[in-house]
Design an enzyme around this catalytic site. Structure first.
Site, PDB file in Angstrom:
ATOM      1  N   SER A 143     -96.303  -9.072 -59.516  1.00  0.00           N
ATOM      2  CA  SER A 143     -96.184  -9.309 -58.081  1.00  0.00           C
ATOM      3  C   SER A 143     -96.877 -10.625 -57.781  1.00  0.00           C
ATOM      4  CB  SER A 143     -96.869  -8.172 -57.302  1.00  0.00           C
ATOM      5  OG  SER A 143     -97.034  -8.512 -55.928  1.00  0.00           O
ATOM      6  N   TYR A 156    -104.564  -3.130 -54.978  1.00  0.00           N
ATOM      7  CA  TYR A 156    -103.253  -3.487 -55.528  1.00  0.00           C
ATOM      8  C   TYR A 156    -103.321  -4.850 -56.201  1.00  0.00           C
ATOM      9  CZ  TYR A 156     -98.198  -4.403 -55.620  1.00  0.00           C
ATOM     10  OH  TYR A 156     -96.912  -4.696 -56.002  1.00  0.00           O
TER      11      TYR A 156
END
Length: 258
Positions: A143, A156
């Site tokens: 990501s 995250y």
């Protein structure tokens, strides 16, 4: 440049987290590109339905229920193969958007276990099979969170930084062996479940993530990127590909038409 058809020895592609979103879209596109896809996820009904859909379209797919954080189950899964050509480490996800001061350690642990340890489990178990094919590819779907921080996302972000470092280090460690290591780092992607899962099913909070963004990326956009990278000629390694919607300049700068 035309895509390269997979060789007979490398035609199997394992896709984790294939029950929805980017994983499901990637499985469809790899199957259409000539791979025999093996769909793995915890939700058996979802991957079985997807396998039926892919097979009905004239391609080849099989479903295998799997929790990537269960190492014993992963090792058992790996015994089904002598060789594979592609491993797409897509299983992952985000939980919560709390600051470091109040973040839930259980959420952090779950994100790390899924995004990092799950990727490690599959990669370790299948790396010998990838090498045995003579032309293997490991894909890590990380990501943009693995490359830059943002407030409220530390758990995250930490997990995706871990996934990024895993891919980067593996590439150094296996250079000279017939296995490529590709990292795809998507930015804002609108899928049915990502934001909804992150906010515990709160549709209002999930909706605000994409509010005013005319065209966030879709799962198909990311799957197209993954498939393109995988189908380059064997000597071409796409080390890292960051893909964002035009409206997103960074993790914290997004154009919204409100």
């Amino acid at each position: 440049m035309a895509t390269a058809a997979p060789s007979a020895a490398s035609r199997i592609a394992v896709v984790t987290g294939a029950s929805s979103g980017i994983g499901a879209a990637t499985a469809r596109q790899l199957a259409a590109s000539g791979y025999r896809v093996v769909l793995t996820a915890r939700r058996k009904d979802r991957i079985e339905a997807l396998a039926e859909e892919i097979n009905a379209a004239g391609h080849s797919a099989a479903a295998y229920q799997l929790d990537v954080t269960d190492r014993a189950a992963v090792d058992e899964f790996a015994t089904a193969f002598k060789t594979i050509g592609v491993l797409v480490n897509n299983a992952g996800g985000a939980l919560g958007a709390d600051p470091v001061a109040t973040g839930d350690p259980a959420d952090w642990r779950t994100m790390y276990e899924t995004n990092v340890i799950g990727t490690l489990n599959l990669t370790q178990a299948l790396l010998p099979k990838l090498e045995a094919s003579g032309d293997g590819t490991v894909v890590v779907v990380s990501s943009t969170a693995g490359h830059a921080t943002y407030e409220g996302g530390a758990g995250y972000v930490a997990a995706k930084h871990g996934a990024h470092v895993l891919a980067e280090t593996l590439r150094l460690e296996i250079v000279g062996r017939p296995v490529r290591v590709i990292e795809i780092a998507p930015g804002m992607v609108k899928t049915d479940e990502f934001a909804l899962t992150r906010f515990g099913g709160d549709e209002e909070k999930a909706g605000k993530v994409y509010e005013g963004v005319a065209e966030p990326l879709s799962a198909d956009d990311v799957a197209d990127t993954i498939t393109w990278a995988v189908t380059r000629p064997s000597h071409v390694n796409i080390d890292l590909l960051v893909v964002r919607p035009r409206a997103q300049a960074s993790n914290t700068k997004v154009h919204r038409e409100l």
